[in-house]
Every structure is written in C-alpha cells, then in structure tokens.
Design an enzyme around this catalytic site. Structure first.
Site, PDB file in Angstrom:
ATOM      1  N   LYS A  86      10.797 -13.272 -10.022  1.00  0.00           N
ATOM      2  CA  LYS A  86      10.740 -12.640 -11.349  1.00  0.00           C
ATOM      3  C   LYS A  86      10.604 -13.675 -12.467  1.00  0.00           C
ATOM      4  CE  LYS A  86      14.464 -10.459 -12.947  1.00  0.00           C
ATOM      5  NZ  LYS A  86      15.188 -10.762 -11.737  1.00  0.00           N
ATOM      6  N   THR A  88       9.638 -16.779 -12.210  1.00  0.00           N
ATOM      7  CA  THR A  88       8.364 -17.483 -12.026  1.00  0.00           C
ATOM      8  C   THR A  88       7.219 -16.681 -12.628  1.00  0.00           C
ATOM      9  OG1 THR A  88       9.193 -18.515  -9.999  1.00  0.00           O
ATOM     10  CG2 THR A  88       6.797 -18.445 -10.296  1.00  0.00           C
ATOM     11  N   ARG A 109      17.528 -16.370 -19.324  1.00  0.00           N
ATOM     12  CA  ARG A 109      18.938 -16.709 -19.122  1.00  0.00           C
ATOM     13  C   ARG A 109      19.071 -18.141 -18.620  1.00  0.00           C
ATOM     14  NH1 ARG A 109      20.622 -12.548 -14.819  1.00  0.00           N
ATOM     15  NH2 ARG A 109      18.469 -12.924 -14.236  1.00  0.00           N
ATOM     16  N   LYS A 120      21.095 -18.995  -4.005  1.00  0.00           N
ATOM     17  CA  LYS A 120      19.950 -18.556  -4.790  1.00  0.00           C
ATOM     18  C   LYS A 120      19.134 -19.718  -5.343  1.00  0.00           C
ATOM     19  CE  LYS A 120      18.798 -15.501  -8.681  1.00  0.00           C
ATOM     20  NZ  LYS A 120      18.088 -16.472  -9.531  1.00  0.00           N
ATOM     21  N   ALA A 288      23.599  -9.635 -13.449  1.00  0.00           N
ATOM     22  CA  ALA A 288      23.363  -8.204 -13.648  1.00  0.00           C
ATOM     23  C   ALA A 288      24.163  -7.336 -12.685  1.00  0.00           C
ATOM     24  CB  ALA A 288      21.880  -7.888 -13.512  1.00  0.00           C
ATOM     25  N   PHE A 316      17.983  -9.013 -11.573  1.00  0.00           N
ATOM     26  CA  PHE A 316      17.805  -8.194 -10.374  1.00  0.00           C
ATOM     27  C   PHE A 316      16.779  -7.081 -10.609  1.00  0.00           C
ATOM     28  CE2 PHE A 316      22.230  -9.860  -9.577  1.00  0.00           C
ATOM     29  CZ  PHE A 316      21.827 -10.781  -8.616  1.00  0.00           C
ATOM     30  N   PHE A 396       1.484 -14.220  -1.871  1.00  0.00           N
ATOM     31  CA  PHE A 396       1.808 -15.273  -0.904  1.00  0.00           C
ATOM     32  C   PHE A 396       0.635 -15.433   0.061  1.00  0.00           C
ATOM     33  CE2 PHE A 396       5.922 -14.249  -2.544  1.00  0.00           C
ATOM     34  CZ  PHE A 396       6.680 -15.394  -2.406  1.00  0.00           C
ATOM     35  N   TRP A 424       2.697 -19.092  -9.230  1.00  0.00           N
ATOM     36  CA  TRP A 424       3.413 -20.155  -8.527  1.00  0.00           C
ATOM     37  C   TRP A 424       2.441 -21.274  -8.138  1.00  0.00           C
ATOM     38  CZ3 TRP A 424       3.275 -22.849  -4.001  1.00  0.00           C
ATOM     39  CH2 TRP A 424       4.419 -23.580  -3.657  1.00  0.00           C
TER      40      TRP A 424
END
Length: 575
Positions: A86, A88, A109, A120, A288, A316, A396, A424
């Site tokens: 998210k 990224t 954030r 994470k 969240a 999230f 991907f 990415w």
C-alpha cells in the site's frame, strides 16, 4: 531516459539485471537538500526547521490552509502474509502524478520500531518507490515516537506519585486505566505488577504496557489541529476513576502543560522526499487494528497547503483504516476525500481463495476467482462512503496472463476501474496508468446535490448504534455480542456523557470478522465486543474485539536478526 518533474528528474531504473534490497536502493540514491524540496513546495524559509540536510520539520502556523487541494486516500484489501504494498503504491502514485504535471505530495504515517524489528519491516515503501532517507525514517527519525513515549510514561509516573503522596483526588489504584508504553514488540510487558518492595516504592498495582503506537497520546497528536488543541486534548484524557466511580483527567492531575512541553516539537509535521523528488509529510503512526490508523491531521493539512493533490493512506484494509479515516479523521478535520485507490495483489487474492503462502506463485485462476470476494467486499465498503475507488493491482513477475485476464474481466463486470502498477520496479513511471485513472475520478463532474465522501454513522445515536452500523455495513456481521463487562461500560459511557463519541474498533486486520482465520468475505457472523475504553482526549471510544492486543510480540524469526551495521555506519537488512 529522463522526464522533467517540477525542477527534479526521475530516471526509469534499469533494475532488470541486478536485484537490490530496498535499503541498498535508498542508499544509492542521491538525496536533494531538504531546503530545495521545501522551496519547490512553496514552504517559506522561516517555516522550515531542518534536522540535518535531508529531513526537517515544518511549522504549519506559517502556511496557508490549502483548501483547494484534492485529497486521495490509499487503502487496500485485507492484508495477508504475502503483503499488498500500500505505501509503495502511494509513493509511486505521487511520483507519477508529478510526472504528469501535478504539484503532488504524500502524507504518510511514521514507522514504529516494533514492526521494523519484528515481522512487518519498515513503512517507507519499497523498491524504486520509497521515501528517503529510509534508514532515518524507519529507525529514530526526528524523535516523535520518543516524545510520545516520554509524555506517556511521565503521565504514568505522575499518577503513581499522586496516589503515593496522599491521593488528594481519591483515585482508586485498582481503576487506573493509564498504561506505560514502549515502541517495542515485547509480550512480556503485556501484564506486569508495579510498586513492589514496600511503602517507599509506591502502591502495588497490576498493570501493563502498550506499544507506543497504541498510546492515546499518539491518537491525540494525530487529531490535534494546533499546539493549544494538543494541550486541551492532553488535559482531557481520562487516566482512571475515583473510589466513587468518577473519571479523573490529566488536567485534574495538573500535568497537561508538562506533557505539552514534552510534545512541543513533535507536533510539527516532518518533511522528507520520495525517490522522485516529491515532498513527503510523515507524521504520527497509530496502528489501524488497535488505534485509528491514520497520519496526523496537521501533516495532511500542511501537505494540502503546499500541493494541488495530496495522497494519504489509512492502515490495513478498508474495513479498518479507511473506515476510521472517513468516520474519525475526516470528521474531526472536516476533510473531503476526492478519490480512493484500493490496492490488491494477485498473490493476496489467491491467499483469500484458500491457497497456502508457499503456493502463491503458482497459477491458480480458480482460487483467484474465489479470492475476488474479498476485493469485491472492500469495493462495496469504499462505495458506502460516497467515493468510487480505483483498484491498483500491485504487479509481481509471477502474475500470469490468465490471472491478469480474469481480473480485467471481473473489473469490467463490476464496472470499476482496475489498473496494473509496477512502481516497485519502475518508480513513478510504473504508476502512470494509475495516475491517469485517478485523474479521471478527480476530474469527473459530480451530480447535482452529490456530497462527496461522508461518514456512515451519526455518533449522536450512541456508541452501541455506531458499533452495530459498522459491524453490519462494513464487516458484514449479522449481530454484535457485548460481554458483561462491555455492557456495564456502555452504561458508564452514558452516565458520564460519553455515549455520543465516535467509535474506534480494534479488530484483527486479516478478516472482515473478528476471527483472523475467516478469510475472503465472511457474512452473517457475530462481532464480539469484550471491552469499551473511552479515549476522551482523542475524542473516541476504543472498542476491543476478539483477541487483538495493544502490545504485539516478536515472531520466531524477527527482522532484528537480519539488521546489521558496518564499520562505516552503513545499515543493512532494513526493508
């Protein structure tokens, strides 16, 4: 190949030969002086407070309101172990918007050290779609988390000292609700006993620690509109109850000024840059699943004062972060969301269709079709807030043509925009199609009388009704079950005049239900409410469900095992 973008240039990276880690990509990038980033954003020199040469704080009192800026919210499908990307996607979208000629910026954030050292990793994006300097951002940054931790624990000490020194307010030691905090995942601190060792060491009490991101002071920072509002909110926080059952606040203890002094500098948003040279305002970091999951209002407003388009995120999936953005953050800040990007991956869709993590790179259109129920439910959630989402498929190499075709057909049937994103691998250039889709939403004419984004419940109808509305309309639940303790707390909220506060539901991020094993889009389940905690400074009631804890633990193989630093101070292993 280069493309001009507001005085900076972003190169399409040639990463087809050599695979670099996120931290290596960030370290190889030549950062521009933060003064240049600020100058291009229109930030006056006297509003910039440099922290070295590549990061700074910004004094929002010396900026305009920026009310004409359009706001884009990035959310996602239900998170999975495979990851959705998210942040990224958000960062790449900002760089793509700038490549298309917009004055765009990001509002994000701050990462918590707990997840950075846990499972994470960081929260600075990834690949060629990052905010930099990523090591600083992911580790100590400008000290905001430390300031929150210090203020939180100073308050805890003040409460204990007040009781020890005669307890003029008649605080019941058994009903102190304020906990200490640390920005570390440490399960051993969830339940502790303090004050042992005799009368000289205080009054023994059973208590615990939360992670700093779950501290109410974090929520207060993120919802405050200025320094005096911060002070007012800090003073309004409830820390416990008297023997007679009356709430006790920070103002009654007399330490609101001291806590504000500790937070004096932390209230100012932080300014860094993306790899594409866009300004990124990074400030605050509530989770969240245990808090409201959005960056500070002051950072978003500061970004809006410096931009034509601001892209922000909520933690999230849409059932957690986006719901809280619309119902808590946007309500408190009087913000209108103009567009929503819903991030998904083929891998995560297959996971929600029943595929094990080890098999997610194998083509499986049947599981993908099953997993689309989760994405469809998130689309429905976003639409309830009055905004039509754009789905960004974070691509991907293992995605197959058959899987991509199935997604395109599904989106066409649903009448929703779906685009592939390769930010990415290619930075802003990999998000140009996504940026164009977002532009179409932003530029689309509104029907007469259309209000734009909106909340889905009215707090004036009471906490119980608010919980039931979210459970039914967002989670797909058919019922809400309150524990005996929660029922008693509902009565206390009404007795203390707190029953009309918004609600902040603490729930597992992995499912629409409160059971993390129920993947996909479960319907007809029961939401189990075990506790209600009024956060009178933040201005909402935390609703604890399931087994979500406010102090996470480390995994069997934490990320900290792979982080290192060499003799020259170069850090490796961050991601």
């Amino acid at each position: 190949m280069t493309t001009s973008t507001s005085g900076s240039e972003q190169r399409i990276p040639d990463n087809t030969v050599e695979k670099k880690s996120d931290v290596a990509i960030a370290q190889d990038h030549a950062l521009r002086p933060i003064q240049e980033i600020a100058r291009e954003a229109g930030i006056p020199e006297d509003a910039l407070i440099p922290y070295g040469t590549t990061k700074a704080k910004v004094d929002p009192t010396k900026l305009g309101e920026g009310s004409d800026a359009r706001l884009v919210l990035v959310t996602a499908m239900s998170p999975t172990p495979a990851g959705e990307g998210k942040s990224t996607t958000l960062i790449g979208l900002v760089d793509a918007l700038r490549l298309r000629g917009h004055k765009a910026s990001a509002a994000l954030r701050e990462p918590s050290q707990g997840p950075v050292m846990g499972i994470k990793g960081g929260a600075a994006g990834g690949g060629y779609s990052q905010v930099v300097p990523m090591e600083d951002i992911n580790l100590h940054f400008t000290g905001d988390f430390h300031a929150i931790t210090a203020a939180n624990n100073t308050l805890a000490a003040a409460i204990d000292n007040h009781i020890h020194q005669g307890n003029k307010l008649n605080i019941d030691p058994r009903r102190v609700t304020w906990q200490r905090c640390m920005d570390v995942n440490d399960r051993a601190l969830r339940h502790v006993v303090t004050g042992l060792g005799g009368p000289a060491h205080g009054v023994p009490a059973e208590t615990g620690f939360s992670i700093t991101a779950a501290s109410e002071i974090m929520a207060v920072l993120c919802l405050a509109t200025d320094r005096m509002d911060l002070k007012r909110r800090l003073g309004s926080m409830t820390v416990g109850y008297t023997y007679a059952g009356k709430p006790v606040t920070v103002s009654q203890l007399g330490v609101a000024g001291a806590l504000t002094a500790l937070m004096r500098d932390a209230i100012n948003p932080n300014l860094v840059q993306t790899l594409g040279g866009a300004p990124a305002f990074i400030h605050g970091g509530p989770f969240a699943n245990i808090a409201h999951g959005c960056n500070s209002l002051m950072a978003t407003r500061t970004a809006m004062a410096c931009s034509d388009i601001v892209v922000t995120e909520a933690g999230f999936g849409s059932d957690l972060g986006a719901e809280k953005f619309f119902d808590i953050t946007a309500r408190a800040g009087r913000l209108t969301v103009d567009a929503v990007v819903l991030v998904a991956t083929i891998r995560s869709l297959k996971y929600n269709g029943g595929v094990q993590v080890s098999d997610l790179t194998t083509e499986n259109t049947e599981a993908l079709r099953e997993g689309l129920a989760n994405l469809g439910a998130h689309v429905g959630t976003v639409r309830q807030f009055g905004v039509e989402p754009v789905i960004a498929i974070n691509a991907f190499p293992t995605d197959t043509d058959a899987e991509r075709a199935l997604l395109d057909d599904w989106a066409s049937e649903q009448g929703i925009a779906l685009v592939s994103s390769t930010v990415w691998a290619h930075g802003g250039h990999g998000g140009l199609e996504l940026a164009e889709a977002v532009e179409k939403v932003l530029d689309a004419p509104r029907d007469a009388g259309q209000r734009g984004s909106q909340a889905i419940y009215d707090p004036a109808e009471g906490v119980e009704n608010s919980i039931r509305t979210i459970a039914r309309r967002v989670y797909g639940a058919s019922d809400v079950e309150f524990s005996r303790a929660a029922r008693k707390q509902l009565e206390q909220l009404r007795e203390h005049g707190l029953d009309t506060l918004p609600v902040c539901i603490s729930k597992t991020q992995y499912s629409f239900s409160d059971d993390p094993t129920q993947l996909g889009a479960p319907r007809g389940h029961t939401l189990h409410v075990r506790e209600l905690v009024p956060r009178t400074g933040a201005g909402f009631v935390v609703v604890l469900t399931g087994n979500v804890m406010t102090m996470p633990g480390l995994p069997k193989s934490p990320a900290a095992l792979r982080i290192d630093v060499d003799s020259e101070g170069t850090i490796s292993g961050l991601f």
